[in-house]
Design a protein around this motif. Structure first.
Motif, short mmCIF file in Angstrom:
data_model
loop_
_atom_site.label_atom_id
_atom_site.label_comp_id
_atom_site.label_asym_id
_atom_site.label_seq_id
_atom_site.Cartn_x
_atom_site.Cartn_y
_atom_site.Cartn_z
N THR A 58 0.85 -1.18 0.00
CA THR A 58 0.00 0.00 0.00
C THR A 58 0.89 1.23 0.00
OG1 THR A 58 -1.63 -1.23 1.27
CG2 THR A 58 -1.87 1.14 1.21
N VAL A 59 0.62 2.13 -0.95
CA VAL A 59 1.41 3.35 -1.05
C VAL A 59 0.50 4.57 -0.97
CG1 VAL A 59 3.30 2.32 -2.36
CG2 VAL A 59 1.37 3.28 -3.58
N ASN A 60 1.05 5.67 -0.47
CA ASN A 60 0.32 6.91 -0.35
C ASN A 60 0.19 7.54 -1.73
OD1 ASN A 60 -0.78 9.35 0.42
ND2 ASN A 60 0.68 9.68 2.08
N PHE A 61 -1.03 7.98 -2.10
CA PHE A 61 -1.26 8.58 -3.40
C PHE A 61 -2.34 9.64 -3.29
CE2 PHE A 61 -3.43 8.65 -7.55
CZ PHE A 61 -2.36 8.95 -8.37
N ASN A 62 -1.98 10.87 -3.56
CA ASN A 62 -2.94 11.99 -3.51
C ASN A 62 -3.74 12.03 -2.21
OD1 ASN A 62 -2.19 12.98 -5.99
ND2 ASN A 62 -3.86 12.05 -7.11
N GLY A 63 -3.08 11.83 -1.10
CA GLY A 63 -3.75 11.89 0.19
C GLY A 63 -4.50 10.63 0.57
N GLY A 64 -4.49 9.63 -0.29
CA GLY A 64 -5.13 8.34 -0.01
C GLY A 64 -4.11 7.23 -0.17
N PHE A 65 -4.61 6.04 -0.30
CA PHE A 65 -3.73 4.89 -0.45
C PHE A 65 -4.18 4.02 -1.62
CE2 PHE A 65 -3.48 6.16 3.96
CZ PHE A 65 -2.11 6.17 4.17
N ILE A 66 -3.22 3.48 -2.34
CA ILE A 66 -3.49 2.56 -3.44
C ILE A 66 -2.57 1.35 -3.33
CG2 ILE A 66 -4.32 4.34 -5.02
CD1 ILE A 66 -1.56 4.20 -6.39
N ALA A 67 -2.93 0.28 -4.03
CA ALA A 67 -2.09 -0.92 -4.07
C ALA A 67 -1.08 -0.80 -5.21
CB ALA A 67 -2.95 -2.16 -4.27
#
Length: 78
Positions: A58-67
């Motif tokens: 899980t990585v941080n992306f635009n203030g959220g998280f994505i796989a």
């Protein structure tokens, strides 16, 4: 790496697997941009069911998280 199931050469699963086997990682947005389709999670699931061990983080992306999916380099013999 032994595969329990093979994929057609031009299938989304085969193209995604080649991308991951080249040492690159992949997110849903990257998959869309590269033309791998909109359903990366399902294709990753299909690849895992074939016996391939896919690493997910899980990585941080635009203030959220994505796989972010990849194949462990040790599994590839690098």
């Amino acid at each position: 790496m032994s595969k329990l199931r093979t994929f057609k050469t031009d299938s989304q699963c085969a193209r995604i697997l080649r991308h991951l086997e080249s040492g690159k990682s992949l997110t849903v947005s990257e998959a869309r941009c590269l033309g791998f389709g909109d359903n990366l999670r399902s294709r990753i699931s299909n690849i895992k069911e074939s016996g391939i061990k896919i690493k997910s983080e899980t990585v941080n992306f635009n203030g959220g998280f994505i796989a972010k999916y990849s194949i462990d380099k040790e599994l590839l013999g690098w």
